[in-house]
Design an enzyme around this catalytic site. Structure first.
Site, PDB file in Angstrom:
ATOM      1  N   ASN A 201       0.796  -1.277   0.122  1.00 39.82           N
ATOM      2  CA  ASN A 201       0.156   0.127   0.152  1.00 39.82           C
ATOM      3  C   ASN A 201       1.106   1.264  -0.217  1.00 39.82           C
ATOM      4  OD1 ASN A 201      -2.300  -1.403   0.198  1.00 39.82           O
ATOM      5  ND2 ASN A 201      -2.195  -1.696   2.295  1.00 39.82           N
TER       6      ASN A 201
ATOM      7  N   HIS B  59     -13.883  -1.491   7.122  1.00 44.49           N
ATOM      8  CA  HIS B  59     -12.825  -2.324   7.139  1.00 44.49           C
ATOM      9  C   HIS B  59     -13.140  -2.802   8.712  1.00 44.49           C
ATOM     10  CE1 HIS B  59      -8.532  -2.730   8.985  1.00 44.49           C
ATOM     11  NE2 HIS B  59      -8.381  -2.925   7.699  1.00 44.49           N
TER      12      HIS B  59
ATOM     13  N   GLU C 137     -15.702   3.781   4.599  1.00 39.94           N
ATOM     14  CA  GLU C 137     -14.374   4.259   3.839  1.00 39.94           C
ATOM     15  C   GLU C 137     -14.707   5.208   2.613  1.00 39.94           C
ATOM     16  OE1 GLU C 137     -11.930   0.563   3.327  1.00 39.94           O
ATOM     17  OE2 GLU C 137     -13.181  -0.337   4.972  1.00 39.94           O
TER      18      GLU C 137
ATOM     19  N   LYS D 178       0.139   3.968   4.457  1.00 40.72           N
ATOM     20  CA  LYS D 178      -0.098   3.390   3.037  1.00 40.72           C
ATOM     21  C   LYS D 178       0.510   4.508   2.189  1.00 40.72           C
ATOM     22  CE  LYS D 178      -4.177   1.153   4.984  1.00 40.72           C
ATOM     23  NZ  LYS D 178      -3.465  -0.119   5.320  1.00 40.72           N
TER      24      LYS D 178
HETATM   25  C1  LIG Z   1      -9.631   1.004   5.540  1.00 42.18           C
HETATM   26  C2  LIG Z   1      -8.677   0.695   6.514  1.00 42.18           C
HETATM   27  N1  LIG Z   1      -8.431   1.389   7.658  1.00 42.18           N
HETATM   28  C3  LIG Z   1      -7.659   1.207   8.651  1.00 42.18           C
HETATM   29  C4  LIG Z   1      -6.676   0.266   8.256  1.00 42.18           C
HETATM   30  C5  LIG Z   1      -5.696   0.059   9.391  1.00 42.18           C
HETATM   31  O1  LIG Z   1      -4.450   0.980   9.307  1.00 42.18           O
HETATM   32  P1  LIG Z   1      -3.213   0.632   9.989  1.00 42.18           P
HETATM   33  O2  LIG Z   1      -2.657  -0.557   8.829  1.00 42.18           O
HETATM   34  O3  LIG Z   1      -2.307   1.947   9.990  1.00 42.18           O
HETATM   35  O4  LIG Z   1      -3.314   0.019  11.326  1.00 42.18           O
HETATM   36  C6  LIG Z   1      -6.613  -0.181   7.149  1.00 42.18           C
HETATM   37  C7  LIG Z   1      -5.416  -0.755   6.705  1.00 42.18           C
HETATM   38  O5  LIG Z   1      -5.387  -2.306   6.890  1.00 42.18           O
HETATM   39  C8  LIG Z   1      -7.616   0.202   6.148  1.00 42.18           C
HETATM   40  O6  LIG Z   1      -7.691  -0.724   4.884  1.00 42.18           O
END
Ligand SMILES: Cc1ncc(COP(=O)(O)O)c(C=O)c1O
Length: 396
Positions: free
Chosen positions: A48, A139, A183, A240
């Site tokens: 990502n 998510h 999202e 990401k």
């Molecule tokens: C939409 C979404 N929110 C939150 C996360 C979590 O982010 P992080 O990888 O910083 O914990 C992700 C990734 O895994 C995601 O795709």
């Protein structure tokens, strides 16, 4: 432990039988485009790091500089050990990027969703259990946050503003506080939520709109600002397109102050370490100027999508740098992932429960480190693979 251990083993056995077991594969990462595993080199199509920033000299330099000046750890939570002034600069930059009055840095995207939603939906503060309208494909961390708050979600069909409108209308006379949770870009589909309609509905029904902008921040929107226009609260991650780690909430000043006082994941967790803050700070400086990288990635993904569809692949509603090849069964996804791997292309099969039953896929993510030759190679391999029959996939 002895009794429970046998149950954990049985669980793993069942996963294996169902082609759902996951295992960690050790890799060595050389740069943003390639990784090595088992002595072989692969083109990384699973990262990502959309802007290929994690090896950018400016991020590395500032991470090293801040480690040297401030140390490798932050020592305690921001409320306990004193709030490193480094946060002020970063939070001002995030607030500017997101066009919000304030921002608060959190530990990770998952932790932010889990902890911030729990705090926002706190019924002891709101006076009632809030009504939370959530996209069905949100998510896992957002579901986790709702669960932690003890909130029953009203789930609307994925990306379906009409269904959301129906649900909101059903609860029109209900005086409980309302929230809409989505999202902006969906992580496993690469499609974009109908945010202008959702924002209109939020206003019409006096609902607070919370948008997780994880997969848009940096890579989409004007100057990489993401796609969270119209949101009251934006949650996102630096892990990401910003090439680092950590997360943020962008909001009003009052809400930021509330989280500092009420969000247990903020209060009781050690602050991000200075080297990570250095990388975040440098990425935030670079992002507005990376239009060429953004259009390169968008072009690669669009060309790939068109060609994959021509070859009979189902890329769903993808419209971004994330392109799924939806094949149906977990077994089919493993098979396609295996064929790509054989050909030196690293792309991960995504299976239930990460995606709904019958929609297992190989998820591809394009980044600024890729070139047209990578797409050509990918298409060549996909041209030789057997495309699963769509109706067979749909029936599973
Ligand atoms: C939409 C979404 N929110 C939150 C996360 C979590 O982010 P992080 O990888 O910083 O914990 C992700 C990734 O895994 C995601 O795709």
């Amino acid at each position: 432990m002895v009794g429970s251990e046998s149950r954990y083993r049985a669980f793993l056995d069942t996963l294996r039988q169902d082609h759902l077991r996951r295992d960690l594969t050790s890799v060595v990462v050389r740069d943003a485009r390639t990784l090595e595993a088992g002595g072989r080199s692969y083109v990384n199509l699973a990262s990502n790091d959309y802007l290929a920033l994690r090896f950018h000299a400016a991020l590395i330099e500032r991470a090293v500089e801040w480690a040297g000046r401030y140390g490798t750890g932050s020592g305690a939570s921001r409320l306990v050990t004193g709030n490193l002034d480094l946060f002020d600069g970063i939070e001002a930059k995030v607030a500017r990027l997101k066009n919000k009055p304030a921002a608060l840095v959190m530990a990770s995207g998952f932790q932010a969703n889990a902890a911030v939603l729990q705090a926002l939906f706190d019924r002891t503060v709101l006076g009632a259990e809030p009504l939370v309208f959530a996209d069905r494909l949100n998510h896992a961390s957002m579901h986790f946050g709702c669960k932690a708050a003890g909130v029953r979600q009203q789930r609307y069909r994925h990306g379906d503003a009409l269904h959301l409108a129906e649900l909101l209308t059903q609860f029109q006379g209900d005086s409980r506080p309302k929230f809409i949770l989505t999202e902006s870009v969906f992580s496993m589909d690469g499609d974009v939520a109908p945010l202008p309609e959702i924002a209109r509905l939020a206003r019409a029904h006096q609902a607070t709109l919370i948008v997780d902008d994880a997969h848009a921040t940096g890579i989409l929107g004007d100057g990489g600002a993401g796609l969270s226009d119209g949101a009251d609260i934006v949650i996102g991650t630096f892990s990401k397109a910003l090439g680092s780690f950590g997360a943020y909430v962008a909001s009003s000043i009052a809400l930021r102050d509330y989280l500092v006082n009420r969000c247990s994941g903020f209060i009781y967790s050690t602050a991000l370490p200075p080297p990570v803050l250095g990388a975040i700070d440098a990425a935030l400086d670079l992002v507005p100027g990376l239009d060429a990288e953004r259009s390169l990635v968008a072009g690669l993904a669009a060309d790939f999508r068109a060609a994959a569809k021509e070859r009979g692949y189902d890329t769903g509603a993808s419209a971004t740098q994330i392109v799924p090849l939806i094949v149906g069964t977990a077994e089919a996804a493993l098979k396609l992932g295996g064929e790509l791997r054989q050909a030196g292309l690293w792309a991960t099969p995504i299976r239930p429960p990460t995606v709904p039953q019958g929609t297992a896929r190989v998820r591809l993510a394009f980044t600024a480190a890729h070139a047209n030759a990578d797409i050509d190679r990918l298409l060549e391999v996909l041209g030789q693979a057997v495309v699963p029959e769509p109706d067979k996939a749909a029936s599973l």
